[in-house]
Design an enzyme around this catalytic site. Structure first.
Site, PDB file in Angstrom:
ATOM      1  N   MET A 295       1.023   0.110  13.758  1.00 56.11           N
ATOM      2  CA  MET A 295       1.226   0.938  12.562  1.00 56.11           C
ATOM      3  C   MET A 295       0.243   2.104  12.557  1.00 56.11           C
ATOM      4  O   MET A 295       0.579   3.219  12.170  1.00 56.11           O
ATOM      5  CB  MET A 295       1.002   0.102  11.290  1.00 56.11           C
ATOM      6  CG  MET A 295       1.896  -1.117  11.144  1.00 56.11           C
ATOM      7  SD  MET A 295       3.624  -0.689  11.006  1.00 56.11           S
ATOM      8  CE  MET A 295       3.652   0.121   9.436  1.00 56.11           C
TER       9      MET A 295
ATOM     10  N   GLY B  15       1.062 -13.916   7.029  1.00 59.02           N
ATOM     11  CA  GLY B  15       1.668 -12.587   7.011  1.00 59.02           C
ATOM     12  C   GLY B  15       3.011 -12.572   7.711  1.00 59.02           C
ATOM     13  O   GLY B  15       4.062 -12.510   7.073  1.00 59.02           O
TER      14      GLY B  15
ATOM     15  N   CYS C 121      -8.702  -4.000  13.515  1.00 62.59           N
ATOM     16  CA  CYS C 121      -7.418  -3.417  13.930  1.00 62.59           C
ATOM     17  C   CYS C 121      -7.530  -3.055  15.424  1.00 62.59           C
ATOM     18  O   CYS C 121      -8.451  -2.331  15.815  1.00 62.59           O
ATOM     19  CB  CYS C 121      -7.104  -2.180  13.093  1.00 62.59           C
ATOM     20  SG  CYS C 121      -5.588  -1.369  13.646  1.00 62.59           S
TER      21      CYS C 121
ATOM     22  N   SER D 210      -4.821  -2.239   4.353  1.00 66.45           N
ATOM     23  CA  SER D 210      -6.119  -1.595   4.619  1.00 66.45           C
ATOM     24  C   SER D 210      -6.067  -0.140   4.154  1.00 66.45           C
ATOM     25  O   SER D 210      -5.175   0.614   4.556  1.00 66.45           O
ATOM     26  CB  SER D 210      -6.442  -1.638   6.110  1.00 66.45           C
ATOM     27  OG  SER D 210      -6.757  -2.941   6.497  1.00 66.45           O
TER      28      SER D 210
END
Ligand code: SIN
Length: 303
Positions: free
Chosen positions: A71, A264, A130, A46
């Protein structure tokens, strides 16, 4: 011959496994390596308008059945990332590149999407999900009006397909319908699940940000439920994501209504050949059940 092909806005995904955002996708080199290793397409990390450092360490913790990350959307910013995109576009010809973007307002999303498209993205994924970055991601999806404006503004600005990546809330089906109504061409569900872990000995949260997003095996039932519920509300393609570790997991997502998939965290558990392993398992299972084409499976759990 078992067919693992699926169509996504005119792109043939073979196999229907796309590299999810946030994993091995910060540089052209890592994305290229994965693209040439049998994924059907790639979602970039992103990217935001400006460089961003993200949350303090530790940002990733391994738990029994998955990974917990906070993150904090670290990224080099769109100006720097354009070079990576140009390089990636040259090395990956036939597979779709999906540019993932995040911003705090509709204009920011629209500018980023336009930049991504000008530098070779075939589709745009809007990160409205997110779960641990205040003012971004899931915060945007929590506000209906903001969500509507973001999607319609991006729709006015670009002609490429828009995918909206949603958080796994109990409202996901309603939010997906809102996304469709606002101009989204597809839905990606789900992003990580908001979660935390605490160190008993130190009596403190382990992540620097305290709260993060949980991915991997443990969240598959949540992802399946979301895809199942979203399928009943929308007519646009659904890309299933969350805890796909094996070929069986992938096919279960298709039964729930997904027409393509993102993977992922499995790269962490099964290594860089994960897509090949999952695709092989899908074929074996289909062969055993005498299913020749994935189309025979999509949304069958609804019948
Ligand atoms: C991150 O970079 O913070 C993870 C992205 C996300 O959860 O959407």
């Amino acid at each position: 011959m078992i067919e693992l092909k699926t169509d996504l806005f005119g792109f043939v995904l073979d196999p229907p496994l796309i590299l999810a955002s946030g994993i091995l996708d910060q540089t052209a080199r890592t994305m290229e390596r994965i693209a040439n290793n049998e994924v059907g397409g790639i979602v970039t990390k992103s990217i935001g308008e400006e460089p961003r450092e993200g949350h303090p360490n530790p940002t990733v913790v391994e738990l029994e059945n998955g990974l917990l990350n906070a993150m904090g959307l670290p990224n080099p910013g769109i100006e720097d990332f354009k070079t990576e995109l140009d390089e990636l576009r040259q090395s990956v010809e036939r597979k779709p590149i999906i540019g993932s973007v995040f911003a705090s307002d509709p204009e920011g999303f629209a500018e980023l999407a336009q930049n991504m498209v000008e530098h070779g993205s075939d589709m745009i994924e809007l990160n409205l999900s997110c779960p641990h970055a205040e003012g971004y991601g899931a915060s945007i999806a929590s506000d209906d009006e903001m969500m509507r404006e973001v999607i319609s503004r991006v729709k006015e600005k670009i002609e490429k397909p828009i995918l909206t990546k949603l958080p796994p809330s109990t409202e996901i089906a309603r939010k997906a319908a809102l996304a469709e109504e606002s101009g989204s061409d597809g839905i990606v569900c789900i992003n990580t699940v908001r979660a935390m872990t605490i160190n008993f000995e130190t009596q403190e949260p382990i992540l620097g940000n305290k709260i993060g997003g949980y991915s991997g095996k443990a969240i598959k039932p949540i992802g399946l439920r979301c895809v199942f519920e979203v399928y009943r509300e929308v007519d646009i393609p659904i890309i299933g994501c969350g805890g796909i570790n094996t070929g069986r997991d992938a096919l279960e997502y298709m039964l729930a209504g997904a027409s393509a998939l993102q993977i992922g965290t499995v790269f962490h558990t099964r290594g860089k050949k994960s897509p090949n392993k999952i695709a092989q398992e899908m074929k074996e299972l289909m062969e055993k059940e005498k299913i020749e084409d994935l189309k025979e499976l999509i949304a069958e759990a609804h019948k």
